[in-house]
Write an enzyme that holds these catalytic residues in place. Structure first.
Site, mmCIF file in Angstrom:
data_model
loop_
_atom_site.group_PDB
_atom_site.id
_atom_site.type_symbol
_atom_site.label_atom_id
_atom_site.label_comp_id
_atom_site.label_asym_id
_atom_site.label_seq_id
_atom_site.Cartn_x
_atom_site.Cartn_y
_atom_site.Cartn_z
ATOM 1 N N HIS A 45 -16.505 -36.264 1.774
ATOM 2 C CA HIS A 45 -16.488 -37.482 0.981
ATOM 3 C C HIS A 45 -15.192 -37.552 0.170
ATOM 4 C CE1 HIS A 45 -20.715 -36.565 1.837
ATOM 5 N NE2 HIS A 45 -20.943 -37.864 1.757
ATOM 6 N N HIS B 69 -29.085 -46.214 3.810
ATOM 7 C CA HIS B 69 -28.611 -46.501 2.468
ATOM 8 C C HIS B 69 -27.289 -47.255 2.522
ATOM 9 C CE1 HIS B 69 -26.531 -42.719 3.411
ATOM 10 N NE2 HIS B 69 -25.805 -42.781 2.302
ATOM 11 N N HIS C 245 -28.260 -35.533 2.476
ATOM 12 C CA HIS C 245 -27.464 -34.693 1.576
ATOM 13 C C HIS C 245 -27.094 -35.453 0.296
ATOM 14 C CE1 HIS C 245 -23.768 -35.980 4.244
ATOM 15 N NE2 HIS C 245 -23.906 -36.850 3.235
ATOM 16 N N GLU D 277 -24.141 -42.266 8.994
ATOM 17 C CA GLU D 277 -24.150 -40.800 8.912
ATOM 18 C C GLU D 277 -25.168 -40.176 9.858
ATOM 19 O OE1 GLU D 277 -22.801 -40.226 4.219
ATOM 20 O OE2 GLU D 277 -24.887 -39.948 4.788
#
Length: 285
Positions: free
Chosen positions: A59, A193, A12, A240
Site C-alpha cells: 500500500h 470495499h 487484511h 484485491e
C-alpha cells in the site's frame, strides 16, 4: 520434497492490526471478527507450517508510482514492519526463507513469469495483519514467510486467469524443491470495499460469499471473473480478491473446506476468511 499442505484466505484490514496492537480484540465491536479466527489459530498451533508464501499487496510502502511491479517476490532473510505514517506496527520482523524463495523465483521465471526479485523491503499491514490474525502476538513469528506482492493498486492489474496460472506455477516450484518442508500459501486482501468516491462504504455480502463458494471443490470459474465485475459488484478495492485465486490454484485441482468466516463490517470493509486443503493430500477415513 516440499509440499503445499493448505491455503488460507483472509482480509487484511489495517483496523484489525490496530485492535491487536491495542489489545481491543475482545471489545464488543471486534469480538465477532476475531472469534472467526479462533479455529484457525488453534489449528495452526497444532499443525504449524515451516514456511508461508504470503500473497499480499503493498500500500505505497515498499513501492510507489515510480516502480509498480505486477508480481514481486521477497528473497531476503528478514523484512521489517513498514512505517505507514504512524510508526511501524509493534510486531516481530518477518523472517524469510531465501533458499526456497530463490528457488521459487527461478522456477517462476523459467516458467515464463516475469517476477521482480526484492532482496530488501519493508512490509506493511497487507502482510503483517494476516500474520497477527493467525498467530496472535508472539515474540517471533512461528513460521518463515516469503512475501509475494501483487499490484492491485494501479491499473492495469493482472487478470484473475493470470493469477490462477501463477498459483499453478508456484505449486510446481514448491514441489520441485528438494527439502522436506510443510508450506502453506495465504491469499489476502478484500473482500468487498470501496474507500473513496460516491460509493465509499460499498459492501456486497451476496457476491463475496458466492466468490468464497467458488474456491471450494473443483471449479475454476472464479478465474474468469472480469475486472469490471469486481469493480461493479465489490468496489474499487474489491479487486484485491484476485490474490485469493493465487492461493486457490496453488492447492491443485480440488479443495476441501476446513473453516470459513464472514463478517460485516470492519471499518468499511467486509471480512472474509477461509482455510482450504488440497483434496489429494487430505487424510482418508
Amino acid at each position: 520434497m516440499a509440499r503445499i499442505t493448505a491455503g488460507i484466505g483472509s482480509s487484511h484490514v489495517p483496523l484489525m492490526g490496530v485492535a491487536v496492537d491495542q489489545n481491543k480484540s475482545a471489545d464488543a465491536y471486534f469480538a465477532p471478527i476475531f472469534e472467526g479466527y479462533d479455529w484457525t489459530r488453534a489449528w495452526l498451533a497444532k499443525d504449524k507450517p515451516d514456511v508461508v508464501i504470503l500473497v499480499y499487496n503493498d500500500h505505497a510502502s515498499a513501492f510507489d508510482a515510480n516502480i509498480i511491479p505486477t508480481f514481486a517476490i521477497g528473497t531476503g532473510e528478514r523484512f521489517r514492519s513498514a512505517d505507514e505514517g504512524w510508526g511501524p506496527r509493534p510486531v516481530p520482523d518477518v523472517e524469510g526463507h531465501p533458499d526456497l524463495a530463490w528457488h521459487v523465483a527461478q522456477s517462476l521465471i523459467l516458467d515464463d513469469f516475469d517476477m521482480t526479485i526484492i532482496n530488501e523491503m519493508d512490509v506493511d499491514h497487507g502482510l503483517t495483519v494476516p500474520l497477527s490474525m493467525m498467530f496472535g502476538q508472539p515474540e517471533a513469528w512461528p513460521a518463515k514467510v516469503i512475501p509475494l506482492a501483487v499490484n492491485v493498486v494501479t491499473y492495469p492489474v493482472p487478470s484473475g486467469n493470470r493469477c490462477w496460472l501463477l498459483g499453478e506455477a508456484i505449486r510446481r516450484a514448491v514441489e520441485s524443491f528438494p527439502e522436506d518442508l510443510n508450506v502453506q500459501i495465504w491469499g489476502t486482501g478484500g473482500m468487498s470495499h470501496q474507500l473513496q468516491g460516491p460509493r465509499a462504504g460499498l459492501l456486497n455480502r451476496e457476491w463475496d460469499n458466492r466468490f468464497m463458494d467458488g474456491l471450494v471443490g473443483d471449479s475454476d470459474a472464479n478465474r474468469w471473473i472480469p475486472h469490471i465485475e469486481y469493480l461493479r459488484e465489490t468496489g474499487s478495492e474489491g479487486i484485491e480478491m484476485v490474490m485469493w485465486l493465487i492461493m486457490r490454484s496453488a492447492l491443485g485441482s480440488e479443495t476441501r473446506l476446513l473453516h470459513r468466516h464472514y463478517h460485516i463490517p470492519c471499518s468499511n470493509t467486509a471480512i472474509g476468511h477461509m482455510v482450504l486443503e488440497p483434496v489429494e493430500s487430505a487424510p482418508t477415513a
